[in-house]
Scaffold this active site. Structure first.
Site, mmCIF file in Angstrom:
data_model
loop_
_atom_site.group_PDB
_atom_site.id
_atom_site.type_symbol
_atom_site.label_atom_id
_atom_site.label_comp_id
_atom_site.label_asym_id
_atom_site.label_seq_id
_atom_site.Cartn_x
_atom_site.Cartn_y
_atom_site.Cartn_z
ATOM 1 N N GLY A 175 0.828 -1.207 0.000
ATOM 2 C CA GLY A 175 0.000 0.000 0.000
ATOM 3 C C GLY A 175 0.857 1.250 0.000
ATOM 4 O O GLY A 175 1.742 1.439 -0.848
ATOM 5 N N GLY A 176 0.593 2.119 0.978
ATOM 6 C CA GLY A 176 1.290 3.398 1.067
ATOM 7 C C GLY A 176 2.793 3.245 1.175
ATOM 8 O O GLY A 176 3.549 4.143 0.792
ATOM 9 N N GLY A 410 15.700 9.948 -35.737
ATOM 10 C CA GLY A 410 15.360 10.600 -34.466
ATOM 11 C C GLY A 410 16.300 10.177 -33.354
ATOM 12 O O GLY A 410 16.590 10.941 -32.432
ATOM 13 N N ALA A 411 16.782 8.943 -33.469
ATOM 14 C CA ALA A 411 17.660 8.446 -32.406
ATOM 15 C C ALA A 411 18.993 9.195 -32.404
ATOM 16 O O ALA A 411 19.616 9.371 -31.357
ATOM 17 C CB ALA A 411 17.866 6.954 -32.572
#
Ligand code: HXC
Length: 520
Positions: A175-176, A410-411
């Site tokens: 959980g937390g 793009g790389a």
């Protein structure tokens, strides 16, 4: 009365209380902890800090809850040990959750102890390490324990980029208990001991019907290979804590400092003869980028991060001439070093960490492009790839790159290119900068010619050769100053050391703003 022979009752009481506090949930619970194969909160603290340097804070804190019989269930210090000491002779704070006290659950009092520690670490400008072993929010305390987590998360966020924050999962983190580690810079999980999940197997079974074990769901391998939540999976608590101590040697104490220089036998320049033949003849043949990294850094001492996640990109710390340097590098021997979603996010996070803490970044490039396909597009490769562009463009630390082979499309742009603010961009003679690989390029720009040809295969071969002659080298980029120099592989370490020296006092200021809007 003879004072020397009289034991001061107040001191006796103090010693008794100290003894009680050091026992956490008591002998039986300590035995149960050991039976689970786990160390206690104090044993962990002892391993983490240099001998006899730990100073505890708040050993007498008690929770003040009265619901569900908790008023009869109180333990001195509650479910966490907090304090400070020296690690490798440098000041650090730590907190170590005590599972022997109400399952290490987070009460209001536990939260206050942890927050005090975090506040002191921030004021002192030193790292904080959280050793997590907790069933999450103390259920009996309701909103008080939930608010306790809010207070911690707030401080984690405020401390981000100011002091290094490290978490080790040494038991349940339910959980937390997961989100504080998730907000820190590095997470370690110990196999078969640490497990992180928002909801455990029982809740999952009830809600979705799915059966899964604790380890499968949130163990070290699940989070270091699949989710990428954890940066390190270790086999034992001792290995985990030794690695934390080592990681700290590469980091400054805070964002206003640099990492202390570590002297060794491998200082200064030397040639890298073994790199002369490392790039294979065929441009699609793999090789191991780690060989290059280990050859050029001090003492072959590379501290890899996220080693089991997105293996097509390598990130980690090393030293050149004793100075800490972050390395980002493609791994051609895994998925040809392609950039996909996981690789982009992994590298972007690392680049931002280095930039926050004044650690120069060395980028070793051999990348065929971004990964094509619907799963990547639907998964948001555009958004995630943008994070890496953002991280490099935003970084103001020294940025040095070396192109070992391919930088396509793009790389090319993403990987510390000149246009993104790269300070020094080197290439080996084997470097190739192009919009795409030769085959793909020829198929696009000569499609009509190929369709009309009676001997398309032969024509394609000639056109590929022509394209390779023109573009598949580093000299077109070098002619435009986008590669600063083409270097002999044997000179790699020396050139990098020289560039780092030149950039030692680099100043680069980003425009004033509250903070950027990184495409999360
Ligand atoms: C109070 C807790 C507790 C908790 C465990 N204990 N978790 N007490 N609050 N959250 C107590 C147990 O009652 C038990 O007490 C002792 O700690 C040891 O726990 P065991 O269950 O015997 O140990 P084990 O079998 O090893 O299992 C550990 C565990 C399990 C997996 C952590 O205890 C568990 O599932 N706990 C609850 C986890 C959880 O749902 N937490 C709340 C999450 S909600 P006794 O006296 O009987 O020995 C949350 C809010 C924020 O955290 C959410 C943000 C996303």
């Amino acid at each position: 009365m003879d004072n020397q022979n009289t034991i001061d009752p107040k001191l006796t009481k103090l010693n008794e209380l100290r003894e009680e506090s050091s026992k956490g949930g008591g002998e039986n619970r300590i035995n149960a902890q050991h039976k689970r194969g786990k160390l206690t909160a104090y044993e962990r603290i002892e391993l983490l800090f240099d001998d006899n340097t730990f100073e505890e804070i708040d050993p007498f804190v008690l929770h003040r809850s009265t619901d569900f019989g908790l008023e009869k269930n109180k333990f001195l210090g509650d479910a966490v040990v907090t304090g400070y000491g020296k690690i490798n002779n440098r000041l650090c704070f730590a907190y170590s959750q005590d599972f022997t006290v109400l399952g290490g659950s987070l009460s209001e009092a536990v939260s206050q102890k942890i927050c005090k520690c975090m506040d002191l670490a921030m004021k002192s400008g030193v790292p904080i390490i959280g050793l997590i072993d907790s069933g999450g929010a103390r259920i009996q305390e309701g909103i008080d324990s939930l608010n306790g987590y809010s207070e911690i998360f707030f401080r984690n966020t405020r401390a981000s980029g100011v002091i290094p924050q490290i978490s080790a999962i040494l038991g349940p983190a339910a959980g937390g208990a997961t989100y504080s580690p998730a907000l820190t810079d590095f997470i370690f999980v110990v196999q078969e001991i640490g497990q992180m999940y928002i909801t455990g197997p029982d809740v999952i079974k009830a809600v979705t019907g799915e059966s899964v074990s604790h380890e499968e769901l949130g163990g070290a391998l699940a989070h270091s290979t699949k989710s990428g939540v954890s940066h390190f999976a270790t086999e034992s608590e001792e290995e985990c804590i030794n690695k934390i101590r080592k990681l700290l040697t590469f980091l400054p104490s805070n964002n206003m400092e640099t990492t202390p220089i570590v002297n060794s036998n491998d200082i200064g320049k030397r040639k890298n003869e073994s790199l002369i033949n490392i790039i294979p003849e065929a441009s699609n043949q793999p090789y191991d980028m780690l060989e290059i990294i280990n050859e050029i850094i001090d003492n072959n001492d590379f501290f890899q991060i996220h080693e089991l996640f997105a293996k097509n990109i390598i990130v980690g710390f090393s030293r050149f001439n004793g100075d800490s340097v972050g390395i980002v590098a493609q791994q051609p021997s895994h998925l040809a070093g392609i950039l996909d979603i996981d690789a982009s996010v992994k590298a972007a996070r690392f680049v931002r960490f280095c930039d926050s803490f004044n650690i120069p970044i060395l980028t070793l490039i051999d990348v065929p492009g971004f990964m094509p396909g619907t799963s990547q597009e639907y998964g948001g490769i555009i958004r995630h790839g943008a994070k890496l562009i953002y991280a490099y463009a935003e970084a103001t630390v020294p940025k040095i790159s070396l192109l070992t082979r391919k930088a396509y499309g793009g790389a090319y742009i993403v990987m510390s290119s000149k246009g993104l603010g790269g300070d020094v961009n080197y290439s080996w003679p084997s470097g190739q900068v192009a919009v795409m690989g030769a085959e793909g390029a020829v198929n696009v720009i000569h499609r009509k010619k190929l369709d009309a040809s009676e001997t398309p295969d032969e024509l394609r071969k000639n056109l590929v050769n022509e394209y390779e002659d023109i573009f598949m080298n580093p000299y077109v980029a070098a002619s435009r100053g986008l590669i600063d120099n083409v270097i002999d592989p044997t000179e790699t370490r020396n050139k990098i050391i020289q560039s780092l020296d030149m950039l030692k006092n680099k100043r680069d200021i980003i425009p004033p703003k509250k903070h950027g809007s990184i495409p999360l």
